[in-house]
Design a protein around this motif. Structure first.
Motif, PDB file in Angstrom:
ATOM      1  N   GLU A   5       7.415 122.280  25.788  1.00  0.00           N
ATOM      2  CA  GLU A   5       8.070 121.354  25.138  1.00  0.00           C
ATOM      3  C   GLU A   5       8.261 121.882  23.677  1.00  0.00           C
ATOM      4  OE1 GLU A   5      10.275 118.049  24.361  1.00  0.00           O
ATOM      5  OE2 GLU A   5       9.747 118.894  26.261  1.00  0.00           O
ATOM      6  N   THR A   6       7.221 122.427  22.977  1.00  0.00           N
ATOM      7  CA  THR A   6       7.143 122.725  21.624  1.00  0.00           C
ATOM      8  C   THR A   6       5.838 123.412  21.100  1.00  0.00           C
ATOM      9  OG1 THR A   6       7.729 121.947  19.365  1.00  0.00           O
ATOM     10  CG2 THR A   6       6.447 120.584  20.718  1.00  0.00           C
ATOM     11  N   ALA A   7       6.097 124.151  20.022  1.00  0.00           N
ATOM     12  CA  ALA A   7       4.793 124.908  19.472  1.00  0.00           C
ATOM     13  C   ALA A   7       5.002 124.899  18.009  1.00  0.00           C
ATOM     14  CB  ALA A   7       4.813 126.425  19.820  1.00  0.00           C
ATOM     15  N   GLY A   8       3.827 124.814  17.347  1.00  0.00           N
ATOM     16  CA  GLY A   8       3.885 124.629  15.964  1.00  0.00           C
ATOM     17  C   GLY A   8       2.550 124.730  15.402  1.00  0.00           C
ATOM     18  N   PRO A   9       2.269 125.079  13.938  1.00  0.00           N
ATOM     19  CA  PRO A   9       1.270 124.970  13.063  1.00  0.00           C
ATOM     20  C   PRO A   9       0.198 123.751  13.432  1.00  0.00           C
ATOM     21  CG  PRO A   9       2.939 124.807  11.636  1.00  0.00           C
ATOM     22  CD  PRO A   9       3.467 124.825  12.941  1.00  0.00           C
ATOM     23  N   ASP A  10      -1.117 123.893  13.161  1.00  0.00           N
ATOM     24  CA  ASP A  10      -1.920 122.826  13.618  1.00  0.00           C
ATOM     25  C   ASP A  10      -1.502 121.690  12.542  1.00  0.00           C
ATOM     26  OD1 ASP A  10      -4.343 121.364  13.975  1.00  0.00           O
ATOM     27  OD2 ASP A  10      -5.807 122.847  13.150  1.00  0.00           O
ATOM     28  N   GLY A  11      -1.885 120.576  13.020  1.00  0.00           N
ATOM     29  CA  GLY A  11      -1.368 119.563  12.197  1.00  0.00           C
ATOM     30  C   GLY A  11      -0.028 119.070  11.843  1.00  0.00           C
ATOM     31  N   LEU A  12       1.048 120.004  12.233  1.00  0.00           N
ATOM     32  CA  LEU A  12       2.376 119.638  11.745  1.00  0.00           C
ATOM     33  C   LEU A  12       3.248 119.740  12.996  1.00  0.00           C
ATOM     34  CD1 LEU A  12       2.440 121.906   8.897  1.00  0.00           C
ATOM     35  CD2 LEU A  12       2.207 119.593   8.841  1.00  0.00           C
ATOM     36  N   CYS A  13       2.973 119.372  14.219  1.00  0.00           N
ATOM     37  CA  CYS A  13       3.730 119.492  15.368  1.00  0.00           C
ATOM     38  C   CYS A  13       4.083 118.376  15.647  1.00  0.00           C
ATOM     39  CB  CYS A  13       3.053 120.094  16.440  1.00  0.00           C
ATOM     40  SG  CYS A  13       4.002 121.093  17.642  1.00  0.00           S
ATOM     41  N   ARG A  14       5.318 118.154  16.153  1.00  0.00           N
ATOM     42  CA  ARG A  14       6.084 116.880  16.318  1.00  0.00           C
ATOM     43  C   ARG A  14       6.541 117.085  17.966  1.00  0.00           C
ATOM     44  NH1 ARG A  14       7.548 113.620  12.554  1.00  0.00           N
ATOM     45  NH2 ARG A  14       9.195 112.514  13.821  1.00  0.00           N
ATOM     46  N   LEU A  15       5.954 115.773  18.659  1.00  0.00           N
ATOM     47  CA  LEU A  15       5.942 115.680  20.069  1.00  0.00           C
ATOM     48  C   LEU A  15       6.092 113.850  20.326  1.00  0.00           C
ATOM     49  CD1 LEU A  15       5.582 117.186  22.889  1.00  0.00           C
ATOM     50  CD2 LEU A  15       3.017 116.157  22.872  1.00  0.00           C
ATOM     51  N   GLY A  17       8.629 112.367  19.093  1.00  0.00           N
ATOM     52  CA  GLY A  17       9.006 111.841  18.072  1.00  0.00           C
ATOM     53  C   GLY A  17       8.050 111.738  16.683  1.00  0.00           C
ATOM     54  N   VAL A  18       7.013 112.165  17.029  1.00  0.00           N
ATOM     55  CA  VAL A  18       5.987 111.938  15.874  1.00  0.00           C
ATOM     56  C   VAL A  18       5.018 113.066  15.817  1.00  0.00           C
ATOM     57  CG1 VAL A  18       5.669 109.315  16.600  1.00  0.00           C
ATOM     58  CG2 VAL A  18       4.317 110.893  17.481  1.00  0.00           C
ATOM     59  N   ASN A  19       4.395 113.073  14.688  1.00  0.00           N
ATOM     60  CA  ASN A  19       3.672 114.328  14.460  1.00  0.00           C
ATOM     61  C   ASN A  19       1.964 114.109  15.423  1.00  0.00           C
ATOM     62  OD1 ASN A  19       1.450 115.948  13.581  1.00  0.00           O
ATOM     63  ND2 ASN A  19       1.684 115.675  11.358  1.00  0.00           N
ATOM     64  N   ILE A  20       2.106 114.623  16.328  1.00  0.00           N
ATOM     65  CA  ILE A  20       1.231 114.212  17.446  1.00  0.00           C
ATOM     66  C   ILE A  20      -0.346 114.476  16.882  1.00  0.00           C
ATOM     67  CG2 ILE A  20       0.969 116.448  18.507  1.00  0.00           C
ATOM     68  CD1 ILE A  20       1.091 113.309  20.364  1.00  0.00           C
ATOM     69  N   PHE A  21      -0.429 115.104  15.883  1.00  0.00           N
ATOM     70  CA  PHE A  21      -1.853 115.325  15.299  1.00  0.00           C
ATOM     71  C   PHE A  21      -2.308 114.120  14.543  1.00  0.00           C
ATOM     72  CE2 PHE A  21      -0.596 119.697  15.824  1.00  0.00           C
ATOM     73  CZ  PHE A  21      -1.632 120.146  16.587  1.00  0.00           C
ATOM     74  N   GLN A  22      -1.252 113.149  14.260  1.00  0.00           N
ATOM     75  CA  GLN A  22      -1.707 111.788  13.489  1.00  0.00           C
ATOM     76  C   GLN A  22      -1.909 110.903  14.759  1.00  0.00           C
ATOM     77  OE1 GLN A  22       1.727 111.200  11.108  1.00  0.00           O
ATOM     78  NE2 GLN A  22       0.517 112.469   9.302  1.00  0.00           N
ATOM     79  N   CYS A  23      -2.050 111.074  15.914  1.00  0.00           N
ATOM     80  CA  CYS A  23      -2.180 110.159  16.956  1.00  0.00           C
ATOM     81  C   CYS A  23      -3.741 110.568  17.468  1.00  0.00           C
ATOM     82  CB  CYS A  23      -1.393 110.446  18.193  1.00  0.00           C
ATOM     83  SG  CYS A  23       0.267 109.880  17.819  1.00  0.00           S
ATOM     84  N   ASP A  24      -4.473 109.690  18.114  1.00  0.00           N
ATOM     85  CA  ASP A  24      -5.751 109.771  18.572  1.00  0.00           C
ATOM     86  C   ASP A  24      -5.482 110.301  20.188  1.00  0.00           C
ATOM     87  OD1 ASP A  24      -7.248 108.806  16.530  1.00  0.00           O
ATOM     88  OD2 ASP A  24      -7.089 106.727  17.090  1.00  0.00           O
ATOM     89  N   LYS A  44      -4.267 128.190  31.159  1.00  0.00           N
ATOM     90  CA  LYS A  44      -4.969 126.798  31.471  1.00  0.00           C
ATOM     91  C   LYS A  44      -5.091 125.855  30.104  1.00  0.00           C
ATOM     92  CE  LYS A  44      -6.589 127.770  35.909  1.00  0.00           C
ATOM     93  NZ  LYS A  44      -5.708 127.116  36.787  1.00  0.00           N
ATOM     94  N   LEU A  45      -4.385 124.960  30.123  1.00  0.00           N
ATOM     95  CA  LEU A  45      -4.468 123.883  28.939  1.00  0.00           C
ATOM     96  C   LEU A  45      -5.240 122.821  29.316  1.00  0.00           C
ATOM     97  CD1 LEU A  45      -1.401 124.717  27.480  1.00  0.00           C
ATOM     98  CD2 LEU A  45      -3.473 125.948  26.853  1.00  0.00           C
ATOM     99  N   ARG A  46      -5.691 122.030  28.438  1.00  0.00           N
ATOM    100  CA  ARG A  46      -6.396 120.738  28.666  1.00  0.00           C
ATOM    101  C   ARG A  46      -5.235 119.888  28.716  1.00  0.00           C
ATOM    102  NH1 ARG A  46     -11.133 120.486  30.610  1.00  0.00           N
ATOM    103  NH2 ARG A  46     -11.267 118.395  29.924  1.00  0.00           N
ATOM    104  N   VAL A  47      -5.516 118.592  29.294  1.00  0.00           N
ATOM    105  CA  VAL A  47      -4.511 117.774  29.604  1.00  0.00           C
ATOM    106  C   VAL A  47      -4.935 116.316  28.737  1.00  0.00           C
ATOM    107  CG1 VAL A  47      -3.394 115.862  31.161  1.00  0.00           C
ATOM    108  CG2 VAL A  47      -3.630 118.323  31.693  1.00  0.00           C
ATOM    109  N   TYR A  48      -4.287 115.496  27.990  1.00  0.00           N
ATOM    110  CA  TYR A  48      -4.454 114.627  27.122  1.00  0.00           C
ATOM    111  C   TYR A  48      -3.753 113.411  27.405  1.00  0.00           C
ATOM    112  CZ  TYR A  48      -6.955 118.365  24.515  1.00  0.00           C
ATOM    113  OH  TYR A  48      -7.909 119.612  24.454  1.00  0.00           O
ATOM    114  N   GLU A  49      -4.044 112.373  26.615  1.00  0.00           N
ATOM    115  CA  GLU A  49      -3.328 111.113  26.639  1.00  0.00           C
ATOM    116  C   GLU A  49      -3.057 110.580  25.138  1.00  0.00           C
ATOM    117  OE1 GLU A  49      -3.512 109.000  30.910  1.00  0.00           O
ATOM    118  OE2 GLU A  49      -4.940 108.259  29.310  1.00  0.00           O
ATOM    119  N   ALA A  50      -2.280 110.018  24.726  1.00  0.00           N
ATOM    120  CA  ALA A  50      -2.218 109.529  23.261  1.00  0.00           C
ATOM    121  C   ALA A  50      -1.352 108.136  23.527  1.00  0.00           C
ATOM    122  CB  ALA A  50      -1.784 110.544  22.304  1.00  0.00           C
ATOM    123  N   GLN A  51      -1.724 107.225  22.596  1.00  0.00           N
ATOM    124  CA  GLN A  51      -0.621 106.036  22.446  1.00  0.00           C
ATOM    125  C   GLN A  51       0.479 106.597  21.300  1.00  0.00           C
ATOM    126  OE1 GLN A  51      -0.151 102.883  23.414  1.00  0.00           O
ATOM    127  NE2 GLN A  51      -2.023 102.920  24.848  1.00  0.00           N
TER     128      GLN A  51
END
Length: 77
Positions: A5-15, A17-24, A44-51
């Motif tokens: 979907e996307t890639a970007g620098p730590d703390g600044l990636c949008r997924l 429609g939001v900065n995913i690093f600001q979500c839990d 192999k990457l970890r799978v996560y969920e976020a609200q």
């Protein structure tokens, strides 16, 4: 199946429609097998969920290189 979907620098990636690093993120204790979008190698990457905006969203994420993250979304086959 997981699609890049996307890639970007730590703390600044949008997924989603939001900065995913600001979500839990919650670790789903699963892994996703993905292809690096530039080099084609399998990872192999970890799978996560976020609200996000009241919805539970799943994604796979991992650090591609120092401080650069990649994000994948699950696709129906």
């Amino acid at each position: 199946m997981w699609k890049f979907e996307t890639a970007g620098p730590d703390g600044l990636c949008r997924l989603f429609g939001v900065n995913i690093f600001q979500c839990d993120w919650r670790d789903c204790r699963e892994t996703a097998t993905v292809r690096d979008p530039h080099y084609g190698v399998e990872k192999k990457l970890r799978v996560y969920e976020a609200q996000v905006d009241g919805q539970l969203r799943r994604f796979a994420a991992g650090e591609f290189s120092n401080g650069v993250w990649g994000f994948y979304l699950e696709q129906e086959e």
